[in-house]
Design a protein around this motif. Structure first.
Motif, PDB file in Angstrom:
ATOM      1  N   ALA A  94      -5.640  -0.404   7.113  1.00  0.00           N
ATOM      2  CA  ALA A  94      -4.268  -0.004   7.439  1.00  0.00           C
ATOM      3  C   ALA A  94      -4.241   1.491   7.742  1.00  0.00           C
ATOM      4  O   ALA A  94      -5.228   2.200   7.519  1.00  0.00           O
ATOM      5  N   VAL A  95      -3.108   1.925   8.248  1.00  0.00           N
ATOM      6  CA  VAL A  95      -2.828   3.352   8.320  1.00  0.00           C
ATOM      7  C   VAL A  95      -2.150   3.737   7.006  1.00  0.00           C
ATOM      8  O   VAL A  95      -1.171   3.094   6.612  1.00  0.00           O
ATOM      9  N   TYR A  96      -2.677   4.740   6.344  1.00  0.00           N
ATOM     10  CA  TYR A  96      -2.165   5.170   5.055  1.00  0.00           C
ATOM     11  C   TYR A  96      -1.328   6.436   5.231  1.00  0.00           C
ATOM     12  O   TYR A  96      -1.765   7.394   5.880  1.00  0.00           O
ATOM     13  N   TYR A  97      -0.141   6.409   4.619  1.00  0.00           N
ATOM     14  CA  TYR A  97       0.795   7.516   4.716  1.00  0.00           C
ATOM     15  C   TYR A  97       1.118   8.062   3.326  1.00  0.00           C
ATOM     16  O   TYR A  97       1.316   7.288   2.392  1.00  0.00           O
ATOM     17  N   CYS A  98       1.208   9.379   3.217  1.00  0.00           N
ATOM     18  CA  CYS A  98       1.740   9.936   1.980  1.00  0.00           C
ATOM     19  C   CYS A  98       3.211  10.277   2.203  1.00  0.00           C
ATOM     20  O   CYS A  98       3.659  10.476   3.341  1.00  0.00           O
ATOM     21  N   VAL A 108      11.072   2.529  -6.536  1.00  0.00           N
ATOM     22  CA  VAL A 108      10.049   3.417  -5.973  1.00  0.00           C
ATOM     23  C   VAL A 108       9.322   2.783  -4.795  1.00  0.00           C
ATOM     24  O   VAL A 108       8.709   3.484  -4.002  1.00  0.00           O
ATOM     25  N   THR A 109       9.396   1.474  -4.669  1.00  0.00           N
ATOM     26  CA  THR A 109       8.692   0.797  -3.591  1.00  0.00           C
ATOM     27  C   THR A 109       9.467   0.818  -2.273  1.00  0.00           C
ATOM     28  O   THR A 109       8.941   0.417  -1.240  1.00  0.00           O
ATOM     29  N   SER A 110      10.698   1.286  -2.310  1.00  0.00           N
ATOM     30  CA  SER A 110      11.539   1.297  -1.114  1.00  0.00           C
ATOM     31  C   SER A 110      11.308   2.556  -0.295  1.00  0.00           C
ATOM     32  O   SER A 110      11.401   3.676  -0.815  1.00  0.00           O
ATOM     33  N   GLN A 111      11.039   2.387   0.986  1.00  0.00           N
ATOM     34  CA  GLN A 111      10.794   3.536   1.869  1.00  0.00           C
ATOM     35  C   GLN A 111      12.012   4.460   1.948  1.00  0.00           C
ATOM     36  O   GLN A 111      11.863   5.656   2.232  1.00  0.00           O
ATOM     37  N   SER A 112      13.177   3.919   1.689  1.00  0.00           N
ATOM     38  CA  SER A 112      14.410   4.703   1.780  1.00  0.00           C
ATOM     39  C   SER A 112      14.463   5.839   0.766  1.00  0.00           C
ATOM     40  O   SER A 112      15.296   6.746   0.896  1.00  0.00           O
ATOM     41  N   GLN A 113      13.615   5.797  -0.239  1.00  0.00           N
ATOM     42  CA  GLN A 113      13.615   6.810  -1.293  1.00  0.00           C
ATOM     43  C   GLN A 113      12.821   8.055  -0.919  1.00  0.00           C
ATOM     44  O   GLN A 113      12.818   9.040  -1.669  1.00  0.00           O
ATOM     45  N   TYR A 114      12.163   8.016   0.227  1.00  0.00           N
ATOM     46  CA  TYR A 114      11.225   9.074   0.595  1.00  0.00           C
ATOM     47  C   TYR A 114      11.706   9.809   1.835  1.00  0.00           C
ATOM     48  O   TYR A 114      11.904   9.213   2.893  1.00  0.00           O
ATOM     49  N   GLY A 115      11.860  11.118   1.697  1.00  0.00           N
ATOM     50  CA  GLY A 115      12.415  11.893   2.795  1.00  0.00           C
ATOM     51  C   GLY A 115      11.388  12.627   3.626  1.00  0.00           C
ATOM     52  O   GLY A 115      11.720  13.115   4.721  1.00  0.00           O
ATOM     53  N   TYR A 116      10.176  12.730   3.136  1.00  0.00           N
ATOM     54  CA  TYR A 116       9.124  13.426   3.875  1.00  0.00           C
ATOM     55  C   TYR A 116       7.909  12.511   3.988  1.00  0.00           C
ATOM     56  O   TYR A 116       7.491  11.910   2.987  1.00  0.00           O
ATOM     57  N   TRP A 117       7.357  12.458   5.186  1.00  0.00           N
ATOM     58  CA  TRP A 117       6.222  11.568   5.474  1.00  0.00           C
ATOM     59  C   TRP A 117       5.151  12.316   6.257  1.00  0.00           C
ATOM     60  O   TRP A 117       5.458  13.196   7.080  1.00  0.00           O
ATOM     61  N   GLY A 118       3.893  11.942   6.004  1.00  0.00           N
ATOM     62  CA  GLY A 118       2.807  12.441   6.811  1.00  0.00           C
ATOM     63  C   GLY A 118       2.645  11.598   8.066  1.00  0.00           C
ATOM     64  O   GLY A 118       3.367  10.617   8.269  1.00  0.00           O
ATOM     65  N   GLN A 119       1.669  11.966   8.873  1.00  0.00           N
ATOM     66  CA  GLN A 119       1.457  11.277  10.144  1.00  0.00           C
ATOM     67  C   GLN A 119       0.547  10.069   9.994  1.00  0.00           C
ATOM     68  O   GLN A 119       0.455   9.250  10.912  1.00  0.00           O
ATOM     69  N   GLY A 120      -0.118   9.961   8.849  1.00  0.00           N
ATOM     70  CA  GLY A 120      -0.969   8.810   8.585  1.00  0.00           C
ATOM     71  C   GLY A 120      -2.432   9.054   8.871  1.00  0.00           C
ATOM     72  O   GLY A 120      -2.792   9.889   9.713  1.00  0.00           O
ATOM     73  N   THR A 121      -3.274   8.314   8.160  1.00  0.00           N
ATOM     74  CA  THR A 121      -4.718   8.349   8.385  1.00  0.00           C
ATOM     75  C   THR A 121      -5.236   6.916   8.358  1.00  0.00           C
ATOM     76  O   THR A 121      -4.842   6.120   7.506  1.00  0.00           O
ATOM     77  N   GLN A 122      -6.095   6.591   9.304  1.00  0.00           N
ATOM     78  CA  GLN A 122      -6.579   5.214   9.469  1.00  0.00           C
ATOM     79  C   GLN A 122      -7.712   4.921   8.492  1.00  0.00           C
ATOM     80  O   GLN A 122      -8.670   5.693   8.389  1.00  0.00           O
ATOM     81  N   VAL A 123      -7.588   3.803   7.812  1.00  0.00           N
ATOM     82  CA  VAL A 123      -8.662   3.284   6.954  1.00  0.00           C
ATOM     83  C   VAL A 123      -9.039   1.912   7.489  1.00  0.00           C
ATOM     84  O   VAL A 123      -8.176   1.037   7.613  1.00  0.00           O
ATOM     85  N   THR A 124     -10.311   1.743   7.793  1.00  0.00           N
ATOM     86  CA  THR A 124     -10.804   0.472   8.297  1.00  0.00           C
ATOM     87  C   THR A 124     -11.943   0.000   7.408  1.00  0.00           C
ATOM     88  O   THR A 124     -12.916   0.734   7.205  1.00  0.00           O
ATOM     89  N   VAL A 125     -11.797  -1.205   6.873  1.00  0.00           N
ATOM     90  CA  VAL A 125     -12.802  -1.775   5.988  1.00  0.00           C
ATOM     91  C   VAL A 125     -13.424  -2.967   6.690  1.00  0.00           C
ATOM     92  O   VAL A 125     -12.735  -3.946   6.999  1.00  0.00           O
ATOM     93  N   SER A 126     -14.713  -2.891   6.930  1.00  0.00           N
ATOM     94  CA  SER A 126     -15.413  -3.974   7.622  1.00  0.00           C
ATOM     95  C   SER A 126     -16.008  -4.952   6.616  1.00  0.00           C
ATOM     96  O   SER A 126     -16.408  -4.571   5.518  1.00  0.00           O
ATOM     97  N   SER A 127     -16.065  -6.204   7.033  1.00  0.00           N
ATOM     98  CA  SER A 127     -16.581  -7.244   6.131  1.00  0.00           C
ATOM     99  C   SER A 127     -18.082  -7.405   6.270  1.00  0.00           C
ATOM    100  O   SER A 127     -18.706  -6.857   7.149  1.00  0.00           O
TER     101      SER A 127
END
Length: 127
Positions: A94-98, A108-127
């Motif tokens: 997935a793309v991971y965002y802080c 705390v699981t609701s995105q509406s609670q967060y006012g600042y976001w990063g641009q994301g970083t890609q994590v790829t896990v191969s099988s």
């Protein structure tokens, strides 16, 4: 101007580990809870983990899917939050965002609670 910059993503084999970092600038977030979310292709963004703000720094909460495999931590002196990811699975791809929580009207699981976001970083896990 507030800025959150994630780093540390990449390609890893299943069972491997990665450590994500999120560096904040523009203001200090030591008094705010900070969290990680992720968004897999074709899916909605979902909550991963959160760590509380000072003075109770260290209180954490995880999504069931990552509990016991991921560890969130923070270094207030560096204005940085980390996500140590172990025993990675292909479904962790997935793309991971802080994010910074600045609203307390829902869970705390609701995105509406967060006012600042990063641009994301890609994590790829191969099988």
């Amino acid at each position: 101007q507030v800025q959150l910059v994630e780093s540390g993503g990449g390609l890893v084999q299943a069972g491997g580990s990665l450590r994500l970092s999120c560096a904040a600038s523009g203001r200090t977030f030591m008094n705010y809870s900070m969290a990680w979310f992720r968004q897999a292709p074709g899916k909605e963004r979902e909550f991963v983990a959160i760590i509380s703000a000072s003075p109770s720094t260290g209180t954490t909460y995880y999504a069931d899917s990552v509990k016991c495999r991921f560890t969130i931590s923070r270094d207030n002196a560096k204005n940085t939050v980390y996500l140590q990811m172990n025993s990675l699975k292909p479904e962790d791809t997935a793309v991971y965002y802080c994010a910074v929580r600045n609203t307390y009207s829902s869970t705390v699981t609701s995105q509406s609670q967060y006012g600042y976001w990063g641009q994301g970083t890609q994590v790829t896990v191969s099988s």
